[in-house]
Every structure is written in C-alpha cells, then in structure tokens.
Design a protein around this motif. Structure first.
Motif, PDB file in Angstrom:
ATOM      1  N   ARG A  91     -27.212  26.071 -48.606  1.00  0.00           N
ATOM      2  CA  ARG A  91     -26.832  26.525 -49.951  1.00  0.00           C
ATOM      3  C   ARG A  91     -26.941  28.032 -50.133  1.00  0.00           C
ATOM      4  O   ARG A  91     -26.339  28.592 -51.048  1.00  0.00           O
ATOM      5  N   LEU A  92     -27.710  28.694 -49.287  1.00  0.00           N
ATOM      6  CA  LEU A  92     -27.951  30.129 -49.413  1.00  0.00           C
ATOM      7  C   LEU A  92     -26.901  30.896 -48.622  1.00  0.00           C
ATOM      8  O   LEU A  92     -26.734  30.681 -47.422  1.00  0.00           O
ATOM      9  N   ARG A  93     -26.179  31.775 -49.308  1.00  0.00           N
ATOM     10  CA  ARG A  93     -25.117  32.542 -48.671  1.00  0.00           C
ATOM     11  C   ARG A  93     -25.230  34.019 -49.044  1.00  0.00           C
ATOM     12  O   ARG A  93     -25.766  34.375 -50.097  1.00  0.00           O
ATOM     13  N   LEU A  94     -24.706  34.870 -48.172  1.00  0.00           N
ATOM     14  CA  LEU A  94     -24.732  36.311 -48.372  1.00  0.00           C
ATOM     15  C   LEU A  94     -23.355  36.786 -48.805  1.00  0.00           C
ATOM     16  O   LEU A  94     -22.349  36.437 -48.187  1.00  0.00           O
ATOM     17  N   LYS A  95     -23.318  37.573 -49.876  1.00  0.00           N
ATOM     18  CA  LYS A  95     -22.046  38.075 -50.405  1.00  0.00           C
ATOM     19  C   LYS A  95     -21.940  39.570 -50.130  1.00  0.00           C
ATOM     20  O   LYS A  95     -22.846  40.334 -50.472  1.00  0.00           O
ATOM     21  N   TRP A  96     -20.840  39.957 -49.508  1.00  0.00           N
ATOM     22  CA  TRP A  96     -20.616  41.357 -49.160  1.00  0.00           C
ATOM     23  C   TRP A  96     -20.575  42.218 -50.420  1.00  0.00           C
ATOM     24  O   TRP A  96     -19.966  41.827 -51.413  1.00  0.00           O
ATOM     25  N   ARG A 188     -23.496  33.508 -42.231  1.00  0.00           N
ATOM     26  CA  ARG A 188     -24.034  33.102 -43.533  1.00  0.00           C
ATOM     27  C   ARG A 188     -23.202  33.655 -44.688  1.00  0.00           C
ATOM     28  O   ARG A 188     -23.634  33.631 -45.839  1.00  0.00           O
ATOM     29  N   ALA A 189     -22.013  34.146 -44.392  1.00  0.00           N
ATOM     30  CA  ALA A 189     -21.218  34.866 -45.385  1.00  0.00           C
ATOM     31  C   ALA A 189     -20.579  33.929 -46.397  1.00  0.00           C
ATOM     32  O   ALA A 189     -20.000  32.901 -46.039  1.00  0.00           O
ATOM     33  N   ALA A 190     -20.661  34.310 -47.656  1.00  0.00           N
ATOM     34  CA  ALA A 190     -19.966  33.585 -48.723  1.00  0.00           C
ATOM     35  C   ALA A 190     -18.491  33.962 -48.704  1.00  0.00           C
ATOM     36  O   ALA A 190     -18.144  35.136 -48.625  1.00  0.00           O
ATOM     37  N   GLY A 191     -17.631  32.963 -48.766  1.00  0.00           N
ATOM     38  CA  GLY A 191     -16.203  33.213 -48.904  1.00  0.00           C
ATOM     39  C   GLY A 191     -15.457  33.533 -47.632  1.00  0.00           C
ATOM     40  O   GLY A 191     -14.251  33.819 -47.683  1.00  0.00           O
ATOM     41  N   LEU A 192     -16.108  33.487 -46.490  1.00  0.00           N
ATOM     42  CA  LEU A 192     -15.422  33.819 -45.240  1.00  0.00           C
ATOM     43  C   LEU A 192     -14.281  32.838 -44.996  1.00  0.00           C
ATOM     44  O   LEU A 192     -14.455  31.622 -45.067  1.00  0.00           O
ATOM     45  N   GLY A 193     -13.090  33.381 -44.710  1.00  0.00           N
ATOM     46  CA  GLY A 193     -11.920  32.551 -44.481  1.00  0.00           C
ATOM     47  C   GLY A 193     -11.280  32.019 -45.749  1.00  0.00           C
ATOM     48  O   GLY A 193     -10.338  31.229 -45.682  1.00  0.00           O
ATOM     49  N   GLN A 194     -11.766  32.483 -46.890  1.00  0.00           N
ATOM     50  CA  GLN A 194     -11.277  31.992 -48.175  1.00  0.00           C
ATOM     51  C   GLN A 194     -10.692  33.137 -48.999  1.00  0.00           C
ATOM     52  O   GLN A 194     -10.947  34.317 -48.717  1.00  0.00           O
ATOM     53  N   PRO A 195      -9.924  32.819 -50.040  1.00  0.00           N
ATOM     54  CA  PRO A 195      -9.371  33.873 -50.895  1.00  0.00           C
ATOM     55  C   PRO A 195     -10.455  34.526 -51.745  1.00  0.00           C
ATOM     56  O   PRO A 195     -11.315  33.841 -52.300  1.00  0.00           O
ATOM     57  N   ILE A 196     -10.420  35.843 -51.819  1.00  0.00           N
ATOM     58  CA  ILE A 196     -11.349  36.609 -52.640  1.00  0.00           C
ATOM     59  C   ILE A 196     -10.584  37.729 -53.335  1.00  0.00           C
ATOM     60  O   ILE A 196      -9.445  38.038 -52.985  1.00  0.00           O
ATOM     61  N   VAL A 197     -11.245  38.329 -54.310  1.00  0.00           N
ATOM     62  CA  VAL A 197     -10.729  39.523 -54.970  1.00  0.00           C
ATOM     63  C   VAL A 197     -11.752  40.631 -54.763  1.00  0.00           C
ATOM     64  O   VAL A 197     -12.956  40.411 -54.925  1.00  0.00           O
TER      65      VAL A 197
END
Length: 243
Positions: A91-96, A188-197
C-alpha cells in the motif's frame, strides 16, 4: 543528534549548523515544527507525535549529485516504515519527486536543500511523516500511520530511520550507486506505467509515466513525444488517457 521541543524548521536548524562550520553528520529532531517548508514554498507543520527530522551531511557528493538525495531519503523512510509496519508493503508508494503515499493519501514529505561556501557543500535532508496526526485541511487526501491502524511511535520510527538512512547512503555511495537507488525507487513508484499530469508554473503535461532517467528526471510519454522533466507537481489519474 540535536533534539528540540519546538522549532520553526528542522531544515533551518541544520542549515544554521552548516553555516557555523559543523563538520559531523548530524540529525536534528523536533517535537513540534511550526514553519516547516516543503518544495516550492509549501508549509509542512508538525504536531506532537509526528516525525520532523533533518540529517545534515558535509560534502556528501559533487554538487550535481545532491538532488539524488531526495530518492535516497525516500527509500530510507520507506524502509524504516516497513520495518515497523511490514503489512503496508503493498500500500505504501513513493510519488515523484518527494512524497510518500498510503493508498494514494499523502503521509510523507521530503525536502532536500544544499548550501555552498567556497568549495564546501552541506546537504540537509528533511523528512516529515504523519505518525499520529494528519492535516484535515489539505487540498489533497492525507493520512497517518496511526489512522491506518499501525500503532507506531515517533521515536520508534526515528530509530528505524537512522539505521535505514545509513544503509541507503552506503548503497548510494556518494552518487556512484545511484542506479541501484533509482531501481529501488522505481520498484515502489506510484503511477509508473500509468497516465499522470505534471504541472510546473503554468505549463501542464499529460502522458504516461515511463520511468526515471539516469539523473532522476521523470520520463513522460506524451502525444507530442517523450519529455524529461526535472521539476513539477505530479497528479495521478484514475482513468486511462486516449493517445
């Protein structure tokens, strides 16, 4: 280690120590932080029971490598939390570039700063964690370890952090080992491979988060081509984008 009951900012304490010529690696820990700073001037306050700590390092690496310490710090606090709450691993993720999230809600903030006098550089690694409390008036979702059902204390987390930071700095090896840090962060990256803004000033980029380049810049695949972003605010998107 310098422990104070209350301060405006642990980073400011560390920067003042650097200006006075302190040479030893030193942790600064505050029970209450009233004027902590996040990236781009954002405020990060600390209530009793939460973690507000800064590590000051003297000449840890060439100046061009200092920004990598944000990723080092992220892995260190992530490892410290998982030492005490291993059930959070999924559940724990790192956001750039400098946040930590539980199920998308912010719990960790990191601010790395540096000061240079002549040829000497001091880096200060500020880490804040919502352990007991979390703000209810933030413009985004927030949470804390205790609110998620993990009865961790600030002192337990700080002890784990001092150990995990030593390990992470050893892997980083003054910047020579950033590839391993980068790989660990991406795992551990949040959103890797997914759409982001990603927004910066008045510019907005939309695309797929494709990874980090060797310098830690965010790689964003957009309809107009691949972008390499060194600064910006990331927003995760729940719906796929159409290219």
């Amino acid at each position: 280690m310098v422990h104070v009951a209350e301060t405006g900012s642990t980073n400011q304490l560390a920067l003042a120590a650097a200006a006075s010529g302190e040479e030893r690696p030193t942790w600064f820990l505050a029970d209450v932080q009233t004027a902590g700073r996040g990236r781009r001037g954002k405020v990060w306050s600390t209530e009793p029971g939460n973690l507000s700590a800064t590590l000051m390092l003297r000449d840890p690496a060439p100046a061009t490598k200092i920004a990598e310490l944000c990723f080092v710090s992220a892995l260190a606090i992530d490892d410290a939390i998982l030492t005490l709450a291993p059930d959070l691993e999924s559940r724990l993720r790192l956001k750039w570039p400098n946040d930590g999230l539980i199920d998308g809600a912010k719990m960790i903030g990191i601010l790395v700063e540096a000061t240079t006098r002549g040829s000497l550089t001091h880096a200060v690694l500020g880490i804040g964690v919502n352990v007991r409390h979390h703000p209810g008036n933030a413009p985004y979702r927030t949470t804390s370890l205790n609110d998620e059902g993990f009865p961790v204390t600030r002192d337990q987390l700080f002890a784990a952090l001092t150990a995990s930071m030593m390990r992470a700095l050893s892997v980083w090896n003054c910047g020579e080992g950033f590839a391993a840090i980068r790989a660990g962060w991406l795992a551990r990256a949040a959103g890797l491979g997914q759409p982001i803004v990603v927004t910066h000033d008045k510019t907005r980029y939309e695309g797929i988060f494709a990874g980090l380049d060797p310098e830690g810049r965010l790689i964003l695949d957009t309809p107009d081509g691949r972008q390499f972003l060194g600064v910006g605010e990331v927003s995760l998107m729940s719906q796929p984008m159409v290219h």
